[in-house]
Motif scaffolding. Structure first.
Motif, PDB file in Angstrom:
ATOM      1  N   ASP A  93      -7.738  -5.101  10.519  1.00 40.05           N
ATOM      2  CA  ASP A  93      -6.303  -4.478  10.104  1.00 40.05           C
ATOM      3  C   ASP A  93      -5.889  -3.911  11.683  1.00 40.05           C
ATOM      4  OD1 ASP A  93      -8.073  -2.339  10.630  1.00 40.05           O
ATOM      5  OD2 ASP A  93      -7.427  -1.022   9.019  1.00 40.05           O
ATOM      6  N   SER A 109     -16.979 -11.571  -0.586  1.00 40.34           N
ATOM      7  CA  SER A 109     -16.208 -10.550   0.217  1.00 40.34           C
ATOM      8  C   SER A 109     -17.036 -10.388   1.393  1.00 40.34           C
ATOM      9  CB  SER A 109     -15.898  -9.366  -0.645  1.00 40.34           C
ATOM     10  OG  SER A 109     -17.284  -8.778  -0.987  1.00 40.34           O
ATOM     11  N   SER A 120       0.464  -0.047   1.312  1.00 38.84           N
ATOM     12  CA  SER A 120      -0.352  -0.435  -0.025  1.00 38.84           C
ATOM     13  C   SER A 120      -0.749  -1.723   0.209  1.00 38.84           C
ATOM     14  CB  SER A 120       0.217   0.033  -1.229  1.00 38.84           C
ATOM     15  OG  SER A 120       1.359  -0.673  -1.642  1.00 38.84           O
ATOM     16  N   GLU A 121      -0.347  -2.705   1.105  1.00 38.03           N
ATOM     17  CA  GLU A 121      -0.793  -3.992   1.089  1.00 38.03           C
ATOM     18  C   GLU A 121      -2.200  -4.298   1.007  1.00 38.03           C
ATOM     19  OE1 GLU A 121       1.454  -6.788   3.518  1.00 38.03           O
ATOM     20  OE2 GLU A 121       2.569  -5.167   3.812  1.00 38.03           O
ATOM     21  N   ARG A 122      -2.820  -5.345   0.314  1.00 40.20           N
ATOM     22  CA  ARG A 122      -3.984  -5.513   0.291  1.00 40.20           C
ATOM     23  C   ARG A 122      -4.489  -6.570   1.534  1.00 40.20           C
ATOM     24  NH1 ARG A 122      -7.140  -9.819  -1.307  1.00 40.20           N
ATOM     25  NH2 ARG A 122      -9.439  -9.378  -1.542  1.00 40.20           N
ATOM     26  N   THR A 156     -10.740  -9.266   2.771  1.00 45.93           N
ATOM     27  CA  THR A 156     -11.860  -8.993   3.106  1.00 45.93           C
ATOM     28  C   THR A 156     -12.437  -9.061   4.678  1.00 45.93           C
ATOM     29  OG1 THR A 156     -13.558 -10.063   2.087  1.00 45.93           O
ATOM     30  CG2 THR A 156     -12.917  -8.135   0.796  1.00 45.93           C
ATOM     31  N   GLY A 187       0.514  -7.985   5.954  1.00 45.23           N
ATOM     32  CA  GLY A 187      -0.848  -8.448   5.453  1.00 45.23           C
ATOM     33  C   GLY A 187      -0.734 -10.117   5.709  1.00 45.23           C
ATOM     34  N   GLU A 244     -11.512  -9.650  -6.907  1.00 47.76           N
ATOM     35  CA  GLU A 244     -11.118  -9.993  -5.610  1.00 47.76           C
ATOM     36  C   GLU A 244     -11.025 -11.693  -5.886  1.00 47.76           C
ATOM     37  OE1 GLU A 244     -14.154  -7.278  -2.765  1.00 47.76           O
ATOM     38  OE2 GLU A 244     -14.683  -9.177  -3.926  1.00 47.76           O
ATOM     39  N   ALA A 289      -7.110 -11.960  -6.869  1.00 46.94           N
ATOM     40  CA  ALA A 289      -6.253 -11.947  -5.915  1.00 46.94           C
ATOM     41  C   ALA A 289      -6.147 -13.074  -4.987  1.00 46.94           C
ATOM     42  CB  ALA A 289      -6.849 -10.613  -5.031  1.00 46.94           C
ATOM     43  N   LYS A 336      -9.827  -0.238   5.197  1.00 44.96           N
ATOM     44  CA  LYS A 336      -8.740  -0.819   5.999  1.00 44.96           C
ATOM     45  C   LYS A 336      -7.333   0.225   5.755  1.00 44.96           C
ATOM     46  CE  LYS A 336     -10.755  -5.259   6.169  1.00 44.96           C
ATOM     47  NZ  LYS A 336     -10.367  -6.540   5.698  1.00 44.96           N
TER      48      LYS A 336
END
Length: 691
Positions: free
Chosen positions: A412, A663, A403-405, A408, A362, A643, A646, A388
């Motif tokens: 990807d 986002s 599982s990485e975020r 927005t 990511g 969000e 994060a 994504k």
């Protein structure tokens, strides 16, 4: 025999040197050239020199482009230093033979490439790079563009002979040479391309049934789905396809494939297409996978030759070519970017370098996205599509989902992304939208309180807030009159509500333009005709309103027939004159094709009365914006506490000020703002920070 150690042939400078493999010939006295054991030696050579005049790179080598296949190394190649191949005075070279484990695919390739009496010098990523040394691998991947450009020849190994491939290779060579001898390559220029169709309009395959089936198998070979082959295929002037013991220059294959496409166009218009099996075979071959490859190669070759106006492909253009509506595989997700760096003409400008030490994919994708946007390509956001997925592949070929975020706003670059509704061919088409107006440039906003690398700040303008969205997104545009009845109904309901609003969104022309929005919005205000080609704005074609009406009437025709008994339905349909109208293109077929451009989008209405199409997951309260330097609008949503946290290291507080963090939701069409109208409202300009 011991296992080979890369410490015996070290790269003193992995950023400037490479390992080459000298593939020894099979024993000329052997009765079985193919089955003889594989033997080689490895040595190093500079690939970059600070002074080419005094220290030229003189080692000639061929580079291999192939598919690794299963990572399981079940075969081996002997690395020998014994006479007559020994180098007695060479330091640090082991005296005992060793072996390198290789995959089945590489074993087959080397046995076909090996010469019976002469050595062949090769660069092969699986052997030349120590795959377990991530530092070396990062440097060597960065050199791959230079490696393939420096090779005397690139051998594109697509596999052993099978399924009539010998016939295909022979046909490619013969038909490609015919096209070259006829001078067809001189027509591949914008000013002469229209002259090409009449020249070859009567060309047909000699034995179409057999050749089409063999071509289908040929195009289905795994090599055509591999990511790394793109730069391997494009950078060397002398590149050849190798299949079994057949070799054909890639330019001849390109000409042969283009002849084939012209032939298919002729065949589709003929009587053979009424035969179901024939129609299926033609359509399968028509969807061949080489178009993007040849496009990348042609543009890069022209760029390397320094031809006028030859710009080559940027990293963003390459990503779009290879991941939008296509499936190009890569075992590691970060390689979706790294596999293109050697081919992209803006790699140095972007400052992107292969990094196999960083474990977070990511972080890599975010850095690439930020670099691309910073060079002015805010349209990268068109390919930020959900849901994504960061995919990597295990050694057995199965998918391992990460599982990485991702933020927005970061694409990807998974296979099969949807094309933007505002797709144009930048090299030949003129822009038809300019939502930010004039010569506006992308403005990357900064704020001391927004230090997170996950946040992207962009200057832009607020258009309006979405008040209502249609119940359904237009996710399936195949013909079904019930589905189209629902789509037209959704649009009409929003259109009627828009007409009730009094804000003059179109200025003095608001009343008339609101009427027109009913047929402009479903096709994104662009109209395409099979006879006339892409015309740009639908409003420039007076009859588009008529075509919309014809399409709507056609939907209603079948809806009415649904209410009748079968016998009455058939009678009424026959009496309606529908067959004649359809044959004359009067059932809205081309308008319906225009609606296909909006697949995956959802109609919306804003508080002031703008009617548009937004992302499938758009909802009430989302904000429609135009970014500086942007051709089309986008939809944003006020960021959630999660969000924000994060992006801000766990703090659920909008540290940049109330309402500044958003986002990203997706691209949009908004009727009435596509020509820079909102830019005149200076008070609407602000910075948007995307998390």
């Amino acid at each position: 025999m011991t296992t080979f150690s890369y410490t015996s042939v070290p790269l003193k400078s992995p950023a400037t040197e490479i390992r080459l493999l000298e593939l020894y010939p099979s024993d000329s006295d052997s009765d079985d050239h193919f089955e003889a054991p594989l033997r080689c030696r490895l040595f190093t050579t500079p690939i970059i020199t600070t002074n080419p005049a005094t220290h030229p790179i003189v080692t000639e080598f061929k580079a291999l482009s192939y598919v690794w296949g299963d990572d399981t190394a079940t075969h081996s190649i002997a690395v020998s230093y014994d006479p007559p191949f020994a180098e007695p005075n060479a330091p640090n070279i082991p005296r005992k033979p060793s072996k390198i484990a290789i995959t089945t695919s590489l074993d087959a390739a080397l046995r076909h490439i090996r010469h019976p009496v002469k050595s062949v010098t090769l660069w092969i990523d699986q052997i030349s790079i120590n795959q377990t040394d991530f530092t070396e691998k990062g440097h060597q991947v960065q050199l791959m563009g230079k490696i393939y450009a420096s090779a005397t020849q690139v051998l594109v190994w697509i596999g052993p002979a099978a399924d009539g491939s010998d016939d295909v290779m022979n046909a490619m060579r013969v038909s490609g040479q015919w096209a070259r001898d006829a001078g067809l390559e001189s027509y591949y220029a914008r000013e002469r391309f229209h002259l090409l169709q009449p020249i070859i309009s009567n060309v047909h395959p000699d034995d179409p049934t057999t050749i089409l089936q063999s071509l289908k198998h040929w195009f289905e070979r795994t090599w055509f789905t591999r990511l790394w082959v793109v730069q391997e295929f494009c950078l060397c002037p002398d590149t050849v396809f190798v299949c079994g013991d057949r070799i054909v220059a890639v330019e001849l294959v390109m000409l042969a494939v283009q002849l084939l496409q012209f032939c298919i166009g002729n065949l589709k218009a003929g009587e053979l297409m009424s035969i179901p099996d024939w129609r299926t075979r033609v359509n399968e071959v028509a969807d061949e996978p080489t178009a993007a490859l040849f496009s990348c190669r042609q543009r890069r070759r022209k760029f390397d030759r320094g031809e006028p106006q030859a710009e080559g492909d940027t990293l963003f253009v390459l990503l779009r070519k290879l991941y939008v509506a296509r499936d190009t595989g890569a075992k590691q997700h970060r390689d979706r970017v790294y596999g293109l760096l050697g081919l992209a003409v803006d790699t140095d400008l972007l400052g992107v370098k292969p990094d196999y030490m960083t474990t977070e994919t990511g972080v890599i994708l975010t850095g690439v996205a930020r670099a691309i946007v910073s060079t002015g390509r805010v349209d990268l956001l068109c390919f930020t599509q959900g849901p994504k997925r960061i995919l990597n592949y295990r050694s057995d070929g199965t998918v391992a989902e990460n599982s990485e975020r991702l933020p927005t706003w970061v694409p990807d670059w998974r296979p099969g992304l949807r094309e933007s509704y505002y797709k144009i061919h930048e090299n030949t088409d003129s822009h038809v939208f300019n939502a930010c107006g004039g010569d506006s440039q992308v403005e990357v906003a900064t704020d001391g309180k927004m230090s997170s690398e996950l946040v992207l700040g962009l200057g832009g303008y607020t258009i309006d807030t979405i008040e209502e969205v249609a119940p359904d997104a237009w996710t399936d545009m195949d013909w079904d009159h019930k589905r189209y009845l629902a789509y037209f109904g959704q649009m009409e309901q929003l259109w009627l509500r828009a007409k009730d609003k009094t804000y003059p969104i179109y200025g003095d022309n608001t009343a008339q333009r609101k009427e027109e929005s009913l047929w402009r919005v479903p096709i994104g205000d662009r109209y395409w005709s099979k006879l006339l080609g892409e015309l740009g704005r639908a409003g420039t074609v007076p009859d588009v309103a008529v075509y919309h009406r014809q399409c709507w009437d056609n939907v209603l025709h079948f809806a009415e027939l649904d209410k009748l008994p079968l016998d009455e339905m058939n009678k009424r349909h026959a009496e309606s004159g529908w067959e004649e109208r359809y044959a004359n293109g009067q059932c809205g077929q081309e308008y319906r094709e225009g609606m296909r451009r909006m697949v995956g989008m959802r109609p919306f209405l804003t508080e002031r009365g703008y009617l548009g199409m937004g992302p499938a997951d758009a909802r009430e309260g989302d904000v429609v914006v135009v970014f500086c330097g942007g051709r089309i609008p986008f939809v944003l949503r006020h960021a959630t506490g999660e969000e924000v946290a994060a992006a801000n290291g766990g703090t659920q507080r909008d540290v940049g000020g109330e309402g500044r963090l958003f986002s990203f939701v997706g691209e949009a069409f908004c009727d009435g703002v596509m020509d820079g109208e909102v830019v005149t409202e200076v008070e609407k300009k602000r910075n948007f920070f995307l998390v």
